[in-house]
Design an enzyme around this catalytic site. Sequence first.
Site, PDB file in Angstrom:
ATOM      1  NE  ARG B  53      -1.843  -2.123   2.922  1.00 51.90           N
ATOM      2  CZ  ARG B  53      -1.808  -3.392   2.532  1.00 51.90           C
ATOM      3  NH1 ARG B  53      -2.642  -3.832   1.642  1.00 51.90           N
ATOM      4  NH2 ARG B  53      -0.928  -4.234   3.038  1.00 51.90           N
ATOM      5  CB  THR B  54       3.560   2.513   2.176  1.00 49.98           C
ATOM      6  OG1 THR B  54       2.836   2.156   3.350  1.00 49.98           O
ATOM      7  CG2 THR B  54       4.243   3.836   2.396  1.00 49.98           C
ATOM      8  CE  LYS B  82      26.226  -5.081  -8.135  1.00 49.22           C
ATOM      9  NZ  LYS B  82      26.139  -4.107  -9.244  1.00 49.22           N
ATOM     10  NE  ARG B 103       7.436   0.608   4.796  1.00 48.60           N
ATOM     11  CZ  ARG B 103       6.191   0.157   4.780  1.00 48.60           C
ATOM     12  NH1 ARG B 103       5.942  -1.103   4.456  1.00 48.60           N
ATOM     13  NH2 ARG B 103       5.196   0.946   5.086  1.00 48.60           N
ATOM     14  CG  HIS B 131       4.250   4.294   8.520  1.00 45.47           C
ATOM     15  ND1 HIS B 131       4.461   5.049   7.385  1.00 45.47           N
ATOM     16  CD2 HIS B 131       3.699   3.134   8.076  1.00 45.47           C
ATOM     17  CE1 HIS B 131       4.064   4.362   6.323  1.00 45.47           C
ATOM     18  NE2 HIS B 131       3.593   3.196   6.716  1.00 45.47           N
TER      19      HIS B 131
END
Lengths: 159, 313
Positions: B53-54, B82, B103, B131
């Site tokens: 959703r985000t 890497k 995120r 959030h």
Amino acid sequence: MSADEQSMRRVTAIRNGTVIDHIPGGLVLQALQIFNIDGRQSNPISLVMNVPSRKLGTKDILKIEDRELTQDELDRLALIAPMASVSIIRNYSVAEKLTIQLSDEMINVAHCVYSNCISNSVREPLPHRLKVLSTKPLILQCHYCGRNQNLERLIGNLL
Amino acid sequence: MNSLITMNDLTNDDIHRILADAEKLLPVAKGNLHLPLLQGKILGNLFFEPSTRTRMSFETAMKRLGGDVVNLGAVASSSVVKGETLHDTIRMVDGYSDVIALRHPLQGAAQYASDCANVPIANAGDGAGHHPTQTMLDLFTIKQAHGKIENLNVVLVGDLRFGRTVHSLSYALVRFGCKLTLVSPESLRLPDEIINELKEQGGELEITEDLKPQLENADVVYMTRIQKERFPDEDEYVRVAGVYKLVADDLSSVKKDMIVMHPLPRVDEINPDVDSTRHAAYFEQAFNGVVTRMALLCDMLNIPIPEKIGGEK
């Protein structure tokens, strides 16, 4: 002679070095850890523990011969002894009197106590930043994750 | 501008203004109006943890306003495997985009990214930390249902320990005088540090393990998933999984305008028979992620929302 003066004379005067007075009683061993003094150094160290103090009730005193503390080292001492007074001794006389003056932030003194904070990612090129929210009592908060720090655990995270 | 790392980056006036902007943008979010306010702007989507959703609503928000999106894609196929540091990734994407949504599994990552970047950072979730864009869409959903966000009875249920959604939301709700009832197993209680801060800010809190008695007086029931991925020990997860299950019959004596919210994804904490009740607000809540993030992106990029929005698509 005052109680504080009697306390100071429990060990002999030093010729050159640093004398730290007004460490809260019982915390001088942590001060040794802060200054990375582990007994392997050759310069003489004198400790006085749990003597009466008008300011603190009981206090500890630390005398470090042949070493002058830097301002950075003083900042570290703020973690356990924000009220400490520090004298730099040269040729048996007090050459400088230093007091700890906490700024708004401690930078690269210790790393955040929370292992899931980004600042504990060893490869990230970041400064370790702890905001000083309060000095009495000392409350430090990680700049990154925003969590308040447990001071006893933080002493184990000194840089 | 201005990164959005925690809700402390927004004043109460900011919150009201952005919610009002979001309201104006609803026809654009639904695709009924064309309003390319962000044409020529690029969003860098950096999701180091799974998100549906985000990530999608950030992308939709940007595209609905005529902007474009570059994605990190799967971490496994990026330079992160890497050994690239977050610092270097941010500095690179900083050059590719006008705003970054981040995120990351570690708390404080968004603040760090904000320190490294020249473009604004939107914290899209940092570990169990904050959030704030979710909080804004939650507040928008509450305002839609009740016409206000002040002085409501809000029941927060489930994983209050690891759930960053409820951390950010609880701070915001207390600022607006809401009473919070915190329902969770003891092992998943809101962290003491947050409870203390909420109390210092004048928050009225009730802590309980029992959900059903709290429903009758609630204006909002905010369910959350017990997050298996946050438990270091699976046995501990099994002990508390499935402890709260809301079914339609539980809602027989609740207030008419009470809404059930959930940041989704749900597992079994809301039975599907709740979906068809007047109280289910969680799918609308998910849609509101688009319109709220549209308003936030405009704010972060200093693009004013016109007073009157018109013009057919």
